[in-house]
Scaffold this motif. Sequence first.
Motif, short mmCIF file in Angstrom:
data_model
loop_
_atom_site.label_atom_id
_atom_site.label_comp_id
_atom_site.label_asym_id
_atom_site.label_seq_id
_atom_site.Cartn_x
_atom_site.Cartn_y
_atom_site.Cartn_z
N VAL A 1 17.72 13.40 -86.79
CA VAL A 1 17.06 13.15 -85.37
C VAL A 1 18.03 13.18 -84.31
CG1 VAL A 1 15.17 12.03 -84.35
CG2 VAL A 1 15.45 12.34 -86.97
N SER A 2 18.14 13.83 -83.54
CA SER A 2 18.94 13.93 -82.33
C SER A 2 18.49 14.59 -81.49
CB SER A 2 20.57 14.17 -82.72
OG SER A 2 20.54 15.74 -83.25
N LEU B 1 9.74 10.48 -85.16
CA LEU B 1 11.03 10.29 -85.90
C LEU B 1 12.17 9.65 -84.82
CD1 LEU B 1 11.40 13.21 -88.06
CD2 LEU B 1 11.60 10.92 -88.82
N LYS B 2 12.87 8.86 -84.98
CA LYS B 2 13.96 8.20 -84.30
C LYS B 2 15.27 8.55 -84.66
CE LYS B 2 10.72 3.99 -83.52
NZ LYS B 2 10.69 2.83 -83.71
N ALA C 1 19.60 10.27 -91.81
CA ALA C 1 19.93 9.66 -93.24
C ALA C 1 19.92 10.90 -94.31
CB ALA C 1 19.47 8.40 -93.55
N VAL C 2 20.42 10.60 -95.28
CA VAL C 2 20.30 11.40 -96.61
C VAL C 2 19.09 10.76 -97.33
CG1 VAL C 2 21.12 12.40 -98.59
CG2 VAL C 2 22.50 12.47 -96.59
N TYR C 3 18.05 11.42 -97.49
CA TYR C 3 16.92 10.82 -97.94
C TYR C 3 16.79 11.22 -99.72
CZ TYR C 3 14.88 9.26 -93.65
OH TYR C 3 14.62 8.79 -92.54
N TYR C 4 16.77 10.31 -100.53
CA TYR C 4 16.97 10.59 -101.88
C TYR C 4 15.55 10.22 -102.60
CZ TYR C 4 21.98 10.56 -101.15
OH TYR C 4 23.25 10.94 -100.86
N VAL D 1 15.57 17.55 -86.35
CA VAL D 1 14.52 17.51 -85.33
C VAL D 1 14.72 16.56 -84.08
CG1 VAL D 1 12.72 17.88 -86.96
CG2 VAL D 1 13.33 15.47 -86.37
N GLN D 2 14.12 16.84 -83.07
CA GLN D 2 14.29 16.10 -81.88
C GLN D 2 13.59 14.65 -82.01
OE1 GLN D 2 13.28 18.33 -78.50
NE2 GLN D 2 15.19 19.23 -78.36
N PRO D 3 14.08 13.59 -81.39
CA PRO D 3 13.38 12.39 -81.35
C PRO D 3 11.81 12.55 -80.99
CG PRO D 3 15.28 11.89 -80.35
CD PRO D 3 15.02 13.57 -80.46
N GLY D 4 10.86 11.84 -81.58
CA GLY D 4 9.54 11.95 -81.69
C GLY D 4 8.70 13.23 -82.59
#
Length: 115
Positions: free
Chosen positions: A113-114, A85-86, A91-94, A12-15
């Motif tokens: 997020v980029s 989101l920033k 990251a990888v979320y576990y 997703v994009q920031p925000g």
Amino acid sequence: QVQLVESGGGSVQPGGSLRLSCAASGSILSINTMGWYRQVPGKERELVAAITSTGTKNYADSVKGRFTMSRDNAKNTVYLQMNSLKPEDTAVYYCYAIRYGISSWGQGTQVTVSS
């Protein structure tokens, strides 16, 4: 043994927003805590959020006010709603669950997020 299946990651994009899901199966009774860690290569694993069987929620300072955990007991599933989101959330979320002091882990889901 508890099996955890994660879903909901993506790019997703920031925000933007994403919702992660973690569904537990197997020996699901007496699970005390469920939540998410995240990890970036080269950095220490970070506890993002957790919820106990009594409903107590804890959030890392870095996500407080932006991320919200919830649970659906009928589905044995917990969710992590991630808003605003920033890039540093990448990251990888576990997903994890603790039952009788033993931790079980999901397979991990990538959140990017980029711009």
